[in-house]
Structure formats: structure tokens, C-alpha cells
Scaffold this motif. Structure first.
Motif, mmCIF file in Angstrom:
data_model
loop_
_atom_site.group_PDB
_atom_site.id
_atom_site.type_symbol
_atom_site.label_atom_id
_atom_site.label_comp_id
_atom_site.label_asym_id
_atom_site.label_seq_id
_atom_site.Cartn_x
_atom_site.Cartn_y
_atom_site.Cartn_z
ATOM 1 N N MET A 68 0.827 -1.208 0.000
ATOM 2 C CA MET A 68 0.000 0.000 0.000
ATOM 3 C C MET A 68 0.861 1.256 0.000
ATOM 4 S SD MET A 68 -2.883 -1.386 2.679
ATOM 5 C CE MET A 68 -1.622 -1.963 3.806
ATOM 6 N N ARG A 513 -5.748 -5.180 -6.443
ATOM 7 C CA ARG A 513 -4.672 -5.257 -5.451
ATOM 8 C C ARG A 513 -4.715 -6.649 -4.863
ATOM 9 N NH1 ARG A 513 -4.161 -0.732 -0.933
ATOM 10 N NH2 ARG A 513 -2.991 0.302 -2.615
ATOM 11 N N ASP A 559 -0.436 -4.242 -8.305
ATOM 12 C CA ASP A 559 -0.488 -3.688 -6.953
ATOM 13 C C ASP A 559 -0.660 -4.820 -5.949
ATOM 14 O OD1 ASP A 559 -0.731 -2.074 -4.782
ATOM 15 O OD2 ASP A 559 -2.385 -0.871 -5.567
ATOM 16 N N ALA A 561 -0.687 -5.839 -1.631
ATOM 17 C CA ALA A 561 -0.688 -5.402 -0.233
ATOM 18 C C ALA A 561 0.530 -5.927 0.506
ATOM 19 C CB ALA A 561 -1.954 -5.889 0.462
ATOM 20 N N MET A 594 -8.112 -2.756 3.029
ATOM 21 C CA MET A 594 -6.793 -2.466 2.467
ATOM 22 C C MET A 594 -6.841 -2.284 0.951
ATOM 23 S SD MET A 594 -4.991 -5.457 4.722
ATOM 24 C CE MET A 594 -3.490 -5.532 3.790
ATOM 25 N N ILE A 620 -9.121 4.205 -2.891
ATOM 26 C CA ILE A 620 -7.966 4.887 -2.324
ATOM 27 C C ILE A 620 -8.369 6.178 -1.608
ATOM 28 C CG2 ILE A 620 -7.391 6.227 -4.399
ATOM 29 C CD1 ILE A 620 -4.425 5.573 -3.742
ATOM 30 N N THR A 700 -0.096 3.972 2.728
ATOM 31 C CA THR A 700 0.566 3.817 4.021
ATOM 32 C C THR A 700 1.184 5.142 4.474
ATOM 33 O OG1 THR A 700 1.087 1.502 3.545
ATOM 34 C CG2 THR A 700 2.362 2.571 5.270
#
Length: 782
Positions: A68, A513, A559, A561, A594, A620, A700
Motif C-alpha cells: 500500500m 490489489r 499492486d 498489499a 486495504m 484509495i 501507508t
């Protein structure tokens, strides 16, 4: 013989260059590259992402695809500012990511050559003759400590500077030299800064510590304690200037370290995992005493490469031959230096065995710096370096044997014959013996016999046969180390790194993701695809690429996590531990929080398979009309986990860490986001709301991220423990969330200062030397 090497000094470097180039050149010329472990899971993906950003005119400060979001340039092991590493950008321009992997692989033998040449140069400065320079240079450049770690590029890039740092440090004071010049000081600064930029803090610390002791002990032995103190301060000053030069890398890395899971000391059990297994001392005799993963028969403790120390039988026997002089009363040449090197080798070995003695655990708990690194086995850099130096020094003690020496050599040869016969019979009569053990003793005995024969047939130094004899010695050392390392590193076609080769997009949706649990990640990596006991290419490697184990996702722009970086932000690390502790069948809502909508998991056959979540992932940018304050990080973690467990996100509050806010705030309204733009280190959008709102930005949280609202810089705060939160008043606003770390510019400033100091220091030294030369010039009589 002396005239031969004096007229052709470059001959010394030929075997030092040839051995690594032969070992790695054959795979490279066939289009194969390194891939095992960190080569494919860290280094090549990092560079590929960095160069992709550079192609788009973006300085690669941030990695948006892992965990992230995480820093990229600040990732020390990437070594982005290390000049030799820039060769990989040529591979990127010529062939994309496969070209990067090919250049990475080429840089390994280049650095091994540099290590060997450094050892030869160091020994030449200590007065050792060409034969010793060649033996020690080949032994160090081709030792198992480096070659077995070939896929750990940052360790190779850093470790090979060891002899060069010692060479430069000898100009301050060493056990063998009293030379001290401004030129050598400048070399010390440049060499240390290159080592610091190479990307491995642990080995850099071990090298600086060894060379610091080298300086102080050497100065003390020649001129007493006062000289040792002065030399020590000079050494520290030069290292400080090197730190300034490397500031562009070190300051962002320092910030990352302080924000990472490594900010505190290593957990004891984790730090001691790779303690040197004492039985692996047998691998000084032969590299494969406990089998070899390249042959599929490794049975030793932990990882093969962590305990790899083989430096060749002839260098080993030569080094051991110096022990005798320590117990003689006669004044031996280099006796103090030999004693120093054996003491350093012994200290390094004691540290390396880690948890196998009570010494290192005590140091770990009570002495600063010992608790900062894992894998005590890496202290074996000290014994390997010391023994290579001892081998070079010992070769100067080789003389044409006579009398009792001939008798001893013949007895030694007979002993090696007995070992050879005994090991051969044991392997035939005891088929249950572990693989590699008897094979290793047989190879050692054969090379030991060769050593004795070479010793007995040694011609006089003035003899015309001496060059041929030296060539045979060097050839045996080279062949020994090349053959010992043939299976140390597996290779694969560079096409492994092509994103279009495996059609990953057909498995993972664009914009997805992915997530993989820590258990599945470990099983897929180390029990399926990257087994420690067997590194042979027995698998279909399209399956490896499709598994998307971190950080392979970077190769395909996917992407994830997950993050397999050595540093990760502390909160991210804590959060992932909490998520992995939740049962798999209860984890979906936490993954959706997430932004995850695809899970990689291991099926019953041990392969990876794709699972799409049935609930909507969160975006996001999330809008909240309710804010719940908490006073610290632990409360934020608990409150965030509780609200996800409770569900019904529409009624939930954003969790904000703000000790001055005493009560929750709720607003009645809604908002609409438009004109959304996103790149590697910036998010820009317009938002219209009919009431005050809070935004949660699903990246993050990390220092260096800033928010501009309608052009005005506004602080972002911790939100929902791991992300950032921004308060917006009612109305229409343009919001820009961007990454601009101050640490980078501080580092740039330090590097500029370091360059200025170095240039001034060099100029001052040249002028001083010129004035001294003019002063000492005798003018002719008029």
C-alpha cells in the motif's frame, strides 16, 4: 622471476580476472541470469520499477505497488546511488527488465574481480611477492562467502570493498605499513563512500570495525598509544567525510530505518536464526561437505550460502602454515601481523557462531550494534579476509625444501593418500553416509596431495622453471575454486523477467490489489519454488511468475498489499501481523479495507491459485462524515480493527489520532470526487461537499507525504492507524496529496558538502606536497 613480474606487473591480475569471468561468463553468454531468492524477489523488481519511473520523468522516490505504498530510493539495499549499479540502466535501455537482470548478473563477476585485485594490491603494499598476491586474490575473489551469495547483490557490492578499505587504512597506520599520505587519505574517503553507497549496512559496519582496529593496532605497535589515538581520530574523520559524500543515500535510509520495523533491536530468536553452524567449519576443507543445493543433495543446517566459507585448499593450507611461527621464539618476519590476523579471524569466528556459544547472546543483549543485525554467520567475513591475507603472506615463506622439511612434506603426502583411500572405501562400504561428506574428504585429500607435490617439486626462485611452476600453482587454485562454485548459483533464461512472457494479466484483473497470507507466502517460496535444499530448475517457472509471490508483482506492474522489502514502515508491519493472525475465512473485510480484491492462496497440490473477493474493496480515497479521536497508536489499531469487524462502513467513523480532540464529531452531508489523477507519487482530485468531511487516503502513512488544499499546505494526520486523514470544510476544493521527502534534500546537501570538503582536502594536500617538494629541491650553484 622478479624481473618477469617487474616488467609485466599486469600478469598478476590475469588469473584473478579469469576465474570469476569463466564461472559467470558461460551462463551470461548463453543469455542466462541469476534469479534465486532476492535476485527475483527484490533487486531486479526494484530496479525495473525505478527505471520505469525514470522513463516517465519521475524521480523514483516512492514504490506505490508494494505494501500500500513504501519508499523506494530510501530502500538501502537498492543502492540506487551506487555508481557501478548504474550499469543496469544500460540493460534497461537495451532489453528492458531482462536486460536489467543480465547486467545485474554481469556486475557479480566484475565485483569479484575487483575484490581479488583489491586483495592483490593490499598484499603488494605489504611487500608480498606476486605469487602470494595471485593466490590470495583468487582465494578472496572466488571464496564461497561471496560466490554462494551471488544473488544477494548488495552484499557482494559491499563486501568486495574490504581489501580496498584496508589498503587505504594502511596509509593511516596498519600492522604492516607506516606510510601516511594525503593521497591515501583521499582514497580512504572515496573507497568508504563507495562502500557505504553499495547498500548493505551490516557488512559496511563489519568492514569499518575491522579496518578501525587495523589502524589503531598498527599505529600502536609502531609508535605507541599516542600515535594510535591520533591515527584513530584521523580514521574517524575520514569515515565521517565518507558519510557526508554518501549522505544522498544515507539520510533517506536513516529516516526509513527510524520509521521501520527495524527501528528497535532485532528479536533475539530471529537475529540468531543464521548462526554459523560449527560443523560447517569442515567446509573450509571442501565446499560441499554437506552436499550442495545446486545438486539437490544439501542436508546442512539452514541456508547453504550463509555458512559458505570455502577459499580453496592451497590458500587454506598456506594460511594454516603461518601458525607455526606464532610459537617460535625466533624473530619472524611479519610475526605481529600474522598474530593480529589470527586474532581477528578467531574473534570473527566466535561472533559468527552466534547462539552456539554464550558470548554473542551476551553481546547482543548488552553491547550496542550487536542487536541491529540478523545472521551472525556474516561475521565470517573477518576469518575469510584474514585467512586470505595469511595465505598471501605465507607464500613468501615458501622455499625449496631440504632436510627435515622434505621428510615432513612426504609424510603429509602419505597422510593425504591415507585420507583419500579411507574416504573412498567408506563411500563404497557405507552407502548410508550423507551425500557430499566422503566426496568432500576425497577432493580435499587429492588437492592436499597436489599441494605436497608442488612443495616438493618447487624450483629455486632464480630457476627458469619457476614461472611454469607458479603457473601450475595458480591454475590449480583457480580450477579448485571454479569447480567448487559451479553449482552454487542456479541460472534461468532472462525471459523469466519479461512481463509479456507469462500473460499474468489474464489471471489478475487490471486495477486489482492482491494479497497473500504470510503462511502461504512462506510455503510457496521456500517449500515449493525456492527450496533451500534443492535449487535445481525442476519446476515450470511460468508457475513461479504467475504465483505473484512478493515482490514479483513489480515486474508486471501489479499492486500488492504485501511487501518483501528488508525495511517496511512500523505501522504497516504491525498491521500485517494483525491481519495474518485473523482466520482466513474471517479475513475478507479486513482485506477489503486495504483495497484488496484478489487473494493468492496455496491449493491442495501446493500450487498458487487466484481467489476474487465477493465484497467490494474500499477505494484509495474514502469520505467520512464522522470522526472518532484516539490518543495513541495502540488505541487507533484496536479501534480500527474493531470497526472493520463490526462492518457497515457507511455508519462508521474515521479514526484520527489527535489527543487535543476529546469527543467524536458527526456531520450530515455528502461529497462527490471528480477530476481524479494519480501517478507514482501524487494524487490530485476535486471534491464537492455540502458539509465538513474527513478524507482517508489509502496509502501507508509515511513522513514526506504532504497535502495541499486549494494551494495551501495542510498537515495530514494518522487515520485508521495505517493511512492518512485530511479534514475539509464545506464547499469545493482541489486536493493534492504528494510525496516530497525533506530527508532527500538534506542528504543532497550533505553530499554537496562532502564533495566540497573532499576537493578542498585534496587541493590542500597537493599544494602542501608541492611546497614540500620545492623546499627539498637542491638548487645548483651559480
Amino acid at each position: 622471476m622478479k624481473c618477469f613480474y617487474r616488467s609485466k606487473p599486469w600478469v598478476v591480475y590475469l588469473p584473478i580476472i579469469a576465474a570469476p569471468m569463466l564461472l559467470f561468463g558461460v551462463p551470461l553468454l548463453s543469455g542466462k541470469v541469476l534469479y534465486w531468492g532476492t535476485a527475483a524477489l527484490q533487486f531486479v523488481p526494484w530496479r525495473a520499477l525505478a527505471y520505469t519511473q525514470l522513463d516517465q520523468g519521475v524521480l523514483p522516490l516512492w514504490n506505490p505497488l508494494n505494501g500500500m505504498g513504501a519508499p523506494l530510493i530510501a530502500n538501502y539495499q537498492l543502492g540506487f546511488f551506487y555508481p557501478p549499479g548504474w550499469l543496469t540502466i544500460l540493460g534497461h535501455w537495451l532489453a528492458g527488465t531482462p536486460g536489467v537482470a543480465w547486467m545485474y548478473t554481469l556486475l557479480v563477476p566484475i565485483h569479484l574481480v575487483w575484490a581479488g585485485i583489491g586483495m592483490a594490491v593490499l598484499l603488494r603494499s605489504l611487500g608480498v611477492k606476486p605469487l602470494g598476491q595471485m593466490i590470495a586474490g583468487i582465494g578472496f575473489g572466488m571464496c564461497g562467502y561471496f560466490v554462494a551469495r551471488a544473488s544477494f547483490f548488495s552484499m557482494i557490492w559491499t563486501g568486495v570493498w574490504m581489501p580496498w578499505v584496508l589498503w587505504a587504512a594502511s596509509g593511516i597506520a596498519s600492522p604492516f605499513s607506516q606510510k601516511s599520505t594525503t593521497k591515501r587519505y583521499l582514497w580512504m574517503v572515496i573507497i568508504c563512500s563507495m562502500m557505504l553507497l553499495a547498500g548493505h549496512a551490516q557488512l559496511s559496519w563489519y568492514i569499518l570495525l575491522f579496518s578501525g582496529i587495523w589502524v589503531v593496532v598498527g599505529a600502536c605497535s609502531y609508535a605507541g598509544i599516542k600515535k594510535a589515538l591520533v591515527s584513530g581520530f584521523i580514521y574517524l574523520g575520514l569515515v565521517l567525510i565518507a558519510f557526508l559524500l554518501a549522505g544522498i543515500q544515507l539520510i533517506p535510509t536513516l529516516e526509513y530505518l527510524l520509521e521501520s520495523q527495524r527501528a528497535a533491536e532485532y528479536e533475539y530468536a530471529l537475529a540468531m536464526t543464521y548462526s554459523f553452524w560449527p560443523w560447517r567449519l569442515l567446509t573450509f576443507l571442501n565446499a560441499d561437505m554437506f552436499g550442495n543445493p545446486g545438486l539437490g543433495d544439501y542436508w546442512g543446517y539452514a541456508a547453504y550460502w550463509e555458512d559458505a566459507v570455502y577459499l580453496g585448499v592451497i590458500p587454506l593450507l598456506l594460511a594454516l602454515g603461518t601458525i607455526k611461527c606464532l610459537f617460535t621464539r625466533a624473530k619472524e618476519q611479519n610475526k605481529n601481523g600474522i598474530l593480529f590476523l589470527w586474532v581477528m579471524a578467531l574473534i570473527g569466528l566466535i561472533f559468527a557462531v552466534g547462539a552456539n556459544t554464550p558470548i554473542y547472546p551476551f553481546l547482543f543483549k548488552h553491547v550496542p550494534s550487536f542487536n541491529l543485525f540478523q545472521a551472525p554467520a556474516r561475521w565470517m567475513l573477518w576469518p575469510v579476509t584474514s585467512m586470505c591475507l595469511l595465505a598471501g603472506i605465507s607464500s613468501d615463506r615458501w622455499r625449496k625444501p631440504h632436510g627435515n622439511v622434505v621428510r615432513s612434506a612426504r609424510l603429509g603426502a602419505a597422510g593425504f593418500v591415507a585420507v583419500l583411500i579411507g574416504a573412498g572405501l567408506a563411500s563404497l562400504m557405507l552407502p548410508g553416509l550423507k551425500p557430499g561428506l566422503m566426496r568432500g574428504f576425497m577432493i580435499f585429500a587429492g588437492l592436499g596431495m597436489a599441494f605436497c607435490i608442488l612443495f616438493l617439486t618447487m624450483p629455486a626462485e632464480e630457476s627458469s622453471k619457476r614461472p611454469l611452476w607458479v603457473s601450475i600453482v595458480v591454475l590449480i587454485v583457480s580450477c579448485d575454486l571454479v569447480s567448487a562454485n559451479l553449482f552454487s548459483n542456479p541460472y534461468i533464461s532472462s525471459n523469466f523477467y519479461r512481463s509479456d512472457e507469462f500473460n499474468v494479466e489474464s489471471l489478475v484483473r487490471i486495477g486489482s490489489r492482491i494479497f497473500i497470507s504470510s503462511k502461504d507466502e512462506y510455503d510457496l517460496k521456500f517449500n515449493k519454488y525456492l527450496r533451500f535444499s534443492d535449487t535445481r530448475n525442476t519446476l515450470e517457472f511460468s508457475d513461479v511468475r504467475k504465483s505473484q509471490i512478493p515482490n514479483l508483482n513489480l515486474l508486471d506492474g501489479i499492486d500488492s498489499a504485501n511487501n518483501f522489502d528488508p525495511f517496511v514502515p512500523t505501522r504497516y508491519n504491525t498491521w500485517m501481523q494483525a491481519v495474518n493472525a485473523i482466520p482466513a475465512d474471517e479475513r475478507d473485510s479486513y482485506l477489503a479495507f486495504m483495497g484488496v480484491d484478489t487473494v493468492i492462496q496455496q491449493n491442495d497440490s501446493g500450487d498458487s491459485e487466484i481467489k476474487s473477493l465477493t465484497i467490494d474493496k474500499e477505494e484509495i480515497i474514502e469520505v467520512f462524515t464522522c470522526m472518532q479521536p484516539v490518543s495513541n497508536a495502540q488505541e487507533a489499531l484496536n479501534a480500527t480493527l474493531n470497526k472493520i469487524h463490526a462492518g457497515d462502513n457507511s455508519e462508521q467513523c474515521i479514526i484520527i489520532e489527535a489527543s487535543d480532540v476529546l469527543m467524536a464529531v458527526r456531520y450530515a452531508g455528502k461529497a462527490e470526487i471528480s477530476a481524479f489523477e494519480k501517478d507514482y507519487k501524487r494524487i490530485k482530485f476535486r471534491i464537492d461537499s455540502n458539509s465538513p468531511i474527513w478524507l482517508r487516503i489509502g496509502i501507508t502513512w509515511y513522513p514526506g507525504w504532504h497535502v495541499k488544499i486549494d494551494g495551501i499546505k495542510t498537515p495530514a494526520t494518522h487515520a485508521d492507524y495505517i493511512f492518512s486523514g485530511v479534514y475539509l470544510s464545506e464547499g469545493s476544493h482541489e486536493v493534492i496529496y504528494y510525496y516530497q521527502p525533506v530527508s532527500l534534500w538534506i542528504g543532497v546537501g550533505m553530499t554537496v558538502v562532502g564533495i566540497i570538503v573532499t576537493i578542498f582536502f585534496g587541493w590542500y594536500g597537493i599544494c602542501r606536497h608541492s611546497r614540500q617538494a620545492n623546499k627539498n629541491t637542491i638548487k645548483p650553484l651559480e
